[in-house]
Design a protein around this motif. Structure first.
Motif, mmCIF file in Angstrom:
data_model
loop_
_atom_site.group_PDB
_atom_site.id
_atom_site.type_symbol
_atom_site.label_atom_id
_atom_site.label_comp_id
_atom_site.label_asym_id
_atom_site.label_seq_id
_atom_site.Cartn_x
_atom_site.Cartn_y
_atom_site.Cartn_z
ATOM 1 N N LEU A 27 0.823 -1.201 0.000
ATOM 2 C CA LEU A 27 0.000 0.000 0.000
ATOM 3 C C LEU A 27 0.861 1.257 0.000
ATOM 4 N N MET A 28 1.977 1.224 0.716
ATOM 5 C CA MET A 28 2.861 2.387 0.735
ATOM 6 C C MET A 28 3.437 2.654 -0.648
ATOM 7 N N ARG A 29 3.843 1.601 -1.345
ATOM 8 C CA ARG A 29 4.377 1.800 -2.705
ATOM 9 C C ARG A 29 3.313 2.414 -3.615
ATOM 10 N N LEU A 30 2.087 1.927 -3.484
ATOM 11 C CA LEU A 30 1.001 2.493 -4.295
ATOM 12 C C LEU A 30 0.747 3.949 -3.921
ATOM 13 N N ALA A 31 0.772 4.243 -2.615
ATOM 14 C CA ALA A 31 0.546 5.613 -2.164
ATOM 15 C C ALA A 31 1.648 6.539 -2.672
ATOM 16 N N GLN A 32 2.879 6.049 -2.688
ATOM 17 C CA GLN A 32 3.989 6.851 -3.209
ATOM 18 C C GLN A 32 3.857 7.095 -4.701
ATOM 19 N N PRO A 80 6.936 10.498 0.522
ATOM 20 C CA PRO A 80 7.903 10.335 -0.571
ATOM 21 C C PRO A 80 9.302 9.949 -0.097
ATOM 22 N N ARG A 81 9.626 10.267 1.153
ATOM 23 C CA ARG A 81 10.965 9.978 1.682
ATOM 24 C C ARG A 81 11.016 8.655 2.449
ATOM 25 N N PHE A 82 9.881 7.958 2.541
ATOM 26 C CA PHE A 82 9.861 6.705 3.293
ATOM 27 C C PHE A 82 10.714 5.653 2.601
ATOM 28 N N LYS A 83 11.592 5.014 3.374
ATOM 29 C CA LYS A 83 12.437 3.926 2.874
ATOM 30 C C LYS A 83 12.084 2.655 3.646
ATOM 31 N N PRO A 84 11.992 1.528 2.961
ATOM 32 C CA PRO A 84 11.576 0.279 3.640
ATOM 33 C C PRO A 84 12.670 -0.331 4.505
#
Length: 200
Positions: A27-32, A80-84
């Motif tokens: 979901l985070m990738r889609l949100a980004q 946008p700056r979130f890294k897994p």
């Protein structure tokens, strides 16, 4: 002694699973990638746990709602700056914890401002949803958490009441898992001593 006390004494809620974490990353990738529905889904998946964490930390329903909302506002701006490097849930808890600490520091500054403000801040009027949430041993548990040190309260709420793993608590608190275990042991003893001193 009811299930709430048993939870606080060590029987935690179910941890967020690896499947939950994988879905959060998806979901985070889609949100980004500018999918608003994906971020909305993240909010829906985590808002209840984060609200309860904020409420137990701040002991005020209105403050908890505001901090929970602010957490997602901050998360959306920082997305946008979130890294897994860690779980999405860990990242959200870190934001919420920092905002809770900021809110408590601001409250302490207000309490030193004037006697009337101190009385108002330290004894907030009970709201209907607070009254609905608190009853029986839950009210007593709330008082016990309030009597604890900030360090003890935060690790107990995250681990025992919100069901986070020691690994995730360590990531949120920026310490080792061994340190989390030590803090949790001391926190349980602190809460147990308070509980029995107040008729447990």
């Amino acid at each position: 002694m009811n299930n709430l006390w048993e939870i606080a004494a060590g029987n935690s809620l179910p941890e967020l699973s690896d499947a939950d974490a994988a879905e959060d990353f998806r979901l985070m990738r889609l949100a980004q990638d500018d999918c608003p529905d994906a971020f909305r889904s993240l909010v829906e998946r985590h808002q209840q746990r984060l609200y309860h964490f904020c409420y137990r930390y701040l002991r005020n329903a209105e403050d908890a709602r505001e901090v929970c909302q602010d957490t997602f506002v901050r998360a959306h701006a920082a997305m946008p700056r979130f890294k897994p490097k860690a779980r999405v849930s860990t990242w959200l808890y870190q934001i919420a914890l920092n905002l809770c600490r900021d809110r408590m520091r601001a409250a302490r500054r207000r309490r030193t401002g004037s006697a009337s403000e101190a009385a108002e801040t330290s004894c907030p009027a009970s709201t209907p949803d607070q009254a609905a949430m608190l009853g029986g041993d839950l009210a007593k548990l709330d008082r016990g958490l309030a009597a604890m040190s900030e360090k003890s309260r935060s690790v107990l709420v995250m681990s025992c009441l919100d069901g986070l793993s020691h690994e995730e608590c360590a990531a949120i608190l920026k310490c080792s898992e061994r340190a989390v275990e030590g803090r949790l042991y001391r926190a349980r003893r602190e809460l147990a001593a308070w509980w029995h001193a107040h008729g447990g």
